[in-house]
Design a protein around this motif. Structure first.
Motif, PDB file in Angstrom:
ATOM      1  N   SER A 407       0.834  -1.212   0.000  1.00 58.45           N
ATOM      2  CA  SER A 407       0.000   0.000   0.000  1.00 58.45           C
ATOM      3  C   SER A 407       0.863   1.254   0.000  1.00 58.45           C
ATOM      4  CB  SER A 407      -0.923   0.000   1.220  1.00 58.45           C
ATOM      5  OG  SER A 407      -1.807  -1.106   1.191  1.00 58.45           O
ATOM      6  N   VAL A 408       1.929   1.239   0.806  1.00 61.78           N
ATOM      7  CA  VAL A 408       2.840   2.394   0.835  1.00 61.78           C
ATOM      8  C   VAL A 408       3.544   2.555  -0.500  1.00 61.78           C
ATOM      9  CG1 VAL A 408       4.886   3.356   1.946  1.00 61.78           C
ATOM     10  CG2 VAL A 408       3.154   2.205   3.323  1.00 61.78           C
ATOM     11  N   ALA A 409       3.967   1.443  -1.096  1.00 62.79           N
ATOM     12  CA  ALA A 409       4.629   1.512  -2.396  1.00 62.79           C
ATOM     13  C   ALA A 409       3.698   2.082  -3.460  1.00 62.79           C
ATOM     14  CB  ALA A 409       5.110   0.120  -2.796  1.00 62.79           C
ATOM     15  N   ALA A 410       2.421   1.678  -3.442  1.00 63.26           N
ATOM     16  CA  ALA A 410       1.468   2.190  -4.421  1.00 63.26           C
ATOM     17  C   ALA A 410       1.259   3.693  -4.262  1.00 63.26           C
ATOM     18  CB  ALA A 410       0.135   1.454  -4.276  1.00 63.26           C
ATOM     19  N   LEU A 411       1.138   4.143  -3.010  1.00 67.29           N
ATOM     20  CA  LEU A 411       0.982   5.585  -2.774  1.00 67.29           C
ATOM     21  C   LEU A 411       2.239   6.354  -3.165  1.00 67.29           C
ATOM     22  CD1 LEU A 411      -0.928   5.608   0.641  1.00 67.29           C
ATOM     23  CD2 LEU A 411      -1.820   6.276  -1.605  1.00 67.29           C
ATOM     24  N   ALA A 412       3.407   5.755  -2.935  1.00 69.81           N
ATOM     25  CA  ALA A 412       4.662   6.412  -3.310  1.00 69.81           C
ATOM     26  C   ALA A 412       4.747   6.590  -4.826  1.00 69.81           C
ATOM     27  CB  ALA A 412       5.848   5.609  -2.795  1.00 69.81           C
ATOM     28  N   LEU A 413       4.353   5.563  -5.564  1.00 69.99           N
ATOM     29  CA  LEU A 413       4.352   5.679  -7.024  1.00 69.99           C
ATOM     30  C   LEU A 413       3.364   6.738  -7.498  1.00 69.99           C
ATOM     31  CD1 LEU A 413       4.532   1.921  -8.097  1.00 69.99           C
ATOM     32  CD2 LEU A 413       6.307   3.645  -8.401  1.00 69.99           C
ATOM     33  N   ALA A 414       2.171   6.759  -6.881  1.00 67.82           N
ATOM     34  CA  ALA A 414       1.190   7.793  -7.239  1.00 67.82           C
ATOM     35  C   ALA A 414       1.730   9.182  -6.941  1.00 67.82           C
ATOM     36  CB  ALA A 414      -0.112   7.547  -6.497  1.00 67.82           C
ATOM     37  N   GLY A 415       2.418   9.326  -5.802  1.00 66.57           N
ATOM     38  CA  GLY A 415       3.012  10.616  -5.460  1.00 66.57           C
ATOM     39  C   GLY A 415       4.087  11.032  -6.449  1.00 66.57           C
ATOM     40  N   CYS A 416       4.908  10.077  -6.885  1.00 66.72           N
ATOM     41  CA  CYS A 416       5.932  10.384  -7.884  1.00 66.72           C
ATOM     42  C   CYS A 416       5.296  10.875  -9.182  1.00 66.72           C
ATOM     43  CB  CYS A 416       6.794   9.148  -8.146  1.00 66.72           C
ATOM     44  SG  CYS A 416       7.894   8.692  -6.791  1.00 66.72           S
ATOM     45  N   TRP A 417       4.187  10.223  -9.583  1.00 71.13           N
ATOM     46  CA  TRP A 417       3.536  10.663 -10.811  1.00 71.13           C
ATOM     47  C   TRP A 417       2.909  12.040 -10.665  1.00 71.13           C
ATOM     48  CZ3 TRP A 417       4.133   9.765 -15.618  1.00 71.13           C
ATOM     49  CH2 TRP A 417       3.209  10.272 -16.534  1.00 71.13           C
ATOM     50  N   MET A 418       2.402  12.376  -9.471  1.00 75.13           N
ATOM     51  CA  MET A 418       1.855  13.714  -9.270  1.00 75.13           C
ATOM     52  C   MET A 418       2.950  14.766  -9.450  1.00 75.13           C
ATOM     53  SD  MET A 418      -1.294  13.118  -8.799  1.00 75.13           S
ATOM     54  CE  MET A 418      -1.395  11.452  -9.448  1.00 75.13           C
ATOM     55  N   LEU A 419       4.149  14.483  -8.936  1.00 77.75           N
ATOM     56  CA  LEU A 419       5.266  15.416  -9.111  1.00 77.75           C
ATOM     57  C   LEU A 419       5.647  15.544 -10.585  1.00 77.75           C
ATOM     58  CD1 LEU A 419       7.546  14.401  -6.081  1.00 77.75           C
ATOM     59  CD2 LEU A 419       6.043  16.402  -6.278  1.00 77.75           C
TER      60      LEU A 419
END
Length: 452
Positions: A407-419
């Motif tokens: 779950s943390v990895a998925a949110l981290a990837l989503a955050g990277c894409w937002m940046l």
């Protein structure tokens, strides 16, 4: 004595060159379909042979560096030899590498070492062939009088269609003839791609371009780049990397920005598809649901790519760009939250519907901004960097999954894409996509050895 009235011949119709786009697209479809089927079957055959789930990851790591070098050599080859011929030879090598797997299984029995050896042989065929085939796109559009921007949307639609058909066809073949024997289909598709490419005119792949071909047809038919000195493969690979990096990242701001976004897409989407979603569905004891999510994404991309190919000139490029990036951000955020299955399907569909236009646009910018003289080295470098970026991203994501959970990895990837999205919407080089004066035609890069 009477004279017979003269017979008048009908004037001949003006010569019209045969269209090359249909054969080119058919060749791409055969190659992509074979690779799509092999991408489903090979991991299962490897797992059944070794019994070790880490074998696939180990194989990827072992092949990563050779694949990178082979990609650079492929770029050097496509700037030295006829690109059509390089594509044909590469497809034949790819067909041989896959066909040897069932042969080896029948004669000696497959082992991890055979997978490594034949995987490297396949890389020798696949990677230069991919670079050579990509290098032919502008020549195909120029010969047929097609819009490069629309044609990129058409090729993206073809990719999406193959991604949908490939896994289903692989499942059917495995059920009908078994996993190993199903690889004969992949070999047949690669060989078919070579035969279809053989029907394309040789002048289409001439390195010197149309002008040089007209001035010196013999040199163009041989397929040698007379402007480039003969060098060894090692020095050629190094020069291809150096020249490719300069063309992609130093010579043109629009090209550099397009490349950075493309790498971001590969790394984020590769991590979701290759690790996060499989781990999520495996933990939920429903791995079969992964196929539905990926199919929804591919179906959405197919629909949006077809729509873009038909309506590309109805909207400004900047408008397509903003709509596509915004929709992708919403779709990836939905995937990053790992919601219930219906919402995952909806997020994947949203992502696919949004990704089609920007994939075609980025491909158009890359092909349009790379000078023809440097196309082989630049695309070879791009393919090599892409092959290296995806495993690195998956490995980094696996560390996060191991340490903090999926779950943390998925949110981290989503955050990277937002940046990435925020940067992509605000970077100066991508703000004036419809203004020709803001992006003048790129100047071909001349290697140091050829400077006077």
């Amino acid at each position: 004595m009477t004279l017979a009235s003269p017979k008048f011949r009908r004037p001949r119709k003006p010569y019209r060159p045969r269209k090359t786009a249909p054969c080119y697209l058919l060749s791409c479809a055969c190659s992509l379909l074979g690779n799509s089927v092999a991408g489903v079957i090979l991991p299962l055959v490897l797992l059944a042979t070794t019994g070790d789930a880490l074998a696939a990851g180990t194989l990827a790591l072992i092949c990563a560096v050779p694949q990178f070098v082979i990609g650079l050599i492929g770029g050097a080859l496509t700037d030295r030899f006829n690109r059509r011929n390089v594509s044909i030879v590469s497809d034949i090598l790819s067909a041989a590498s896959v066909a040897l797997l069932p042969v080896v299984d029948m004669v000696w029995g497959l082992s991890f070492g055979w997978f490594v050896a034949l995987g490297l042989l396949g890389a020798i065929g696949d990677i230069p062939g991919m670079t050579a085939r990509d290098s032919l796109v502008p020549a195909v559009c120029e010969r047929d009088g097609r819009s490069l921007q629309k044609f990129m949307g058409l090729t993206q639609s073809l990719d999406s269609l193959v991604v949908i058909v490939g896994p289903a066809l692989a499942a059917f073949l495995m059920g009908a003839v078994g996993s190993v024997n199903a690889l004969w289909f992949t070999a047949a598709m690669s060989l078919s791609a070579a035969l279809v490419t053989l029907t394309l005119p040789r002048s289409l792949g001439a390195v010197c371009g149309a002008a040089a071909h007209a001035a010196n047809p013999a040199a163009a038919n041989i397929g040698t780049a007379t402007a480039q000195p003969r060098r060894g493969f090692v020095s050629g690979a190094w020069n291809a990397l150096r020249d490719g990096l300069r063309v992609l990242f130093a010579s043109d701001t629009l090209l550099r920005s397009s490349m950075l976004i493309s790498f971001g897409v590969v790394m984020v989407m590769g991590s979701f598809q290759g690790l996060v979603l499989p781990v999520h569905f495996t933990a939920a004891n429903s791995p079969e649901l992964l196929g539905y999510v990926l199919s929804a994404m591919s179906a959405g991309m197919l629909a949006s790519s077809l729509g873009y190919a038909a309506l590309a000139h109805k909207l400004r490029r900047r408008t397509w760009y903003i709509l596509s990036l915004t929709g992708m951000a919403l779709g990836i955020l939905g995937l990053g939250l790992l919601p219930s299955f219906p919402l995952l399907i909806a997020s994947a569909l949203m992502l696919g519907l949004s990704a089609g236009p920007i994939s075609a646009l980025l491909g158009f910018f890359i092909f349009d901004r790379i000078p023809a003289e440097n196309r082989g080295s630049a695309l070879g470098t791009q393919n090599s960097l892409t092959l290296a970026a995806a495993p690195v991203a998956v490995f980094a994501t696996s560390l996060v999954v191991e340490g903090a959970g999926v779950s943390v990895a998925a949110l981290a990837l989503a955050g990277c894409w937002m940046l990435i999205t925020v940067w992509a919407l605000n970077t100066h080089s991508l703000k004036y996509l419809d203004d020709k004066e803001s992006h003048p035609d790129p100047i071909p890069f001349v290697p140091d050895a050829e400077r006077i």
